[in-house]
Design an enzyme around this catalytic site. Sequence first.
Site, PDB file in Angstrom:
ATOM      1  N   CYS A 147       3.003  -9.764  -3.307  1.00 15.95           N
ATOM      2  CA  CYS A 147       2.303  -8.675  -2.641  1.00 15.95           C
ATOM      3  C   CYS A 147       0.898  -8.519  -3.197  1.00 15.95           C
ATOM      4  CB  CYS A 147       3.081  -7.365  -2.797  1.00 15.95           C
ATOM      5  SG  CYS A 147       2.286  -6.017  -1.920  1.00 15.95           S
ATOM      6  N   CYS A 150      -0.352  -4.963  -3.180  1.00 13.52           N
ATOM      7  CA  CYS A 150       0.087  -4.085  -4.287  1.00 13.52           C
ATOM      8  C   CYS A 150      -0.591  -4.461  -5.600  1.00 13.52           C
ATOM      9  CB  CYS A 150       1.591  -4.183  -4.544  1.00 13.52           C
ATOM     10  SG  CYS A 150       2.594  -4.623  -3.186  1.00 13.52           S
ATOM     11  N   ASP A 151      -0.699  -5.757  -5.870  1.00 11.20           N
ATOM     12  CA  ASP A 151      -1.071  -6.198  -7.223  1.00 11.20           C
ATOM     13  C   ASP A 151      -2.484  -6.760  -7.337  1.00 11.20           C
ATOM     14  OD1 ASP A 151       1.522  -5.578  -7.911  1.00 11.20           O
ATOM     15  OD2 ASP A 151       2.261  -7.599  -7.508  1.00 11.20           O
TER      16      ASP A 151
END
Length: 326
Positions: A147, A150-151
């Site tokens: 992801c 997200c990261d």
Amino acid sequence: MSDPSVHKLVIIGSGPAGWTAAIYAARAQLDPVVYIGVPKQDPGPILPGGQLMLTTDVENYPGFPDGIAGPEMMDQFQQQALRFGTKIVGQDIVRCDFSTTPLTLYTSKDEVIKAHAVIVATGATANWLGQENEMRLARSGGGVSACAVCDGALPMFRDQPLAVVGGGDSALEEAHHLTKFASTVYLIHRRDELRGSKIMRERFTSKPNAEVLWNKVVVDVLGDEKITGVLLEDTKTGEQSELTLKGLFIAIGHTPTTRFLQDSGLAFDDKGYIKLETRASTTNIPGVFAAGDVADANYRQAITAAGMGCQAALDVEHWLGDQNLI
Ligand code: NAP
């Protein structure tokens, strides 16, 4: 009439399909109870709200001309469902027995739930290559993730060479997102043609720090505590080469979330998605309905999931009426 200890409708899942089903069912006075699940790493993040919780801007959902952040959109869906009296439970459903009447569901807190109707709207989760070093570095926070949204903004990835594996819209979206942070973003694709849409392709390839590596597969992920690179193999020539990287993002599609249904009696298609019968949301089991990505290998869009959630709620209403349960 209905036994009051038995829910009229339990909805499993809290993405666009689950919330839309809840909005329609609550307005139809079916008193829906939504099991939204609990956050987990498996090994990537799985959150109540589903895939949109891992999406920055949703630009293709009608009604939001300037786009909307995925988590904000899911919060608004939830608020709308709550407004009409939907009940929310922050637990997972871990097992189902659909051979019983009423239907039986088991929660992560060992509770037994009875329901006349169930809508499964548990979506799908990100796939991994499944290699040992990939999984080790993903679990340890060593720079491998499924992801980028997200990261990708983590300091460890700033101004570093990063790569995304895959050639679909997800890979292009993730790769485009990473161009904001990385020195170079390599898109590693196993063919010489991208599966993703033209607009997404152009958005990524127009960036000065974007590069597509055609006909390449990752055969190993290198590095002890943190990723240092990948070993690539050319799918045409078989030639191997090393690519230095500080981050690797896997975006090779999704698998429907159906593990908890394996002994339920539900039928699945050959890709593992819930098999729908002739009516929009009906499954092989009377009273069990499915909506969204868990039953849709083709479209997998927020808007199609929401539409399926609507269909499922309407189908439940008809079905409960036919059974004299409402
Ligand atoms: P997808 O379209 O199924 O693409 C998966 C990609 O991963 C393909 O390019 C595939 O290669 C590659 N792949 C699969 N297994 C692989 C492996 N083991 N090793 C290397 N590569 C592998 O999945 P998706 O990108 O997640 O998209 C799913 C759906 O969501 C699509 O309908 C898409 O349009 C939609 N979506 C839309 C947006 C948007 O519009 N904003 C964003 C994300 C997703 P091949 O091409 O060779 O098969």
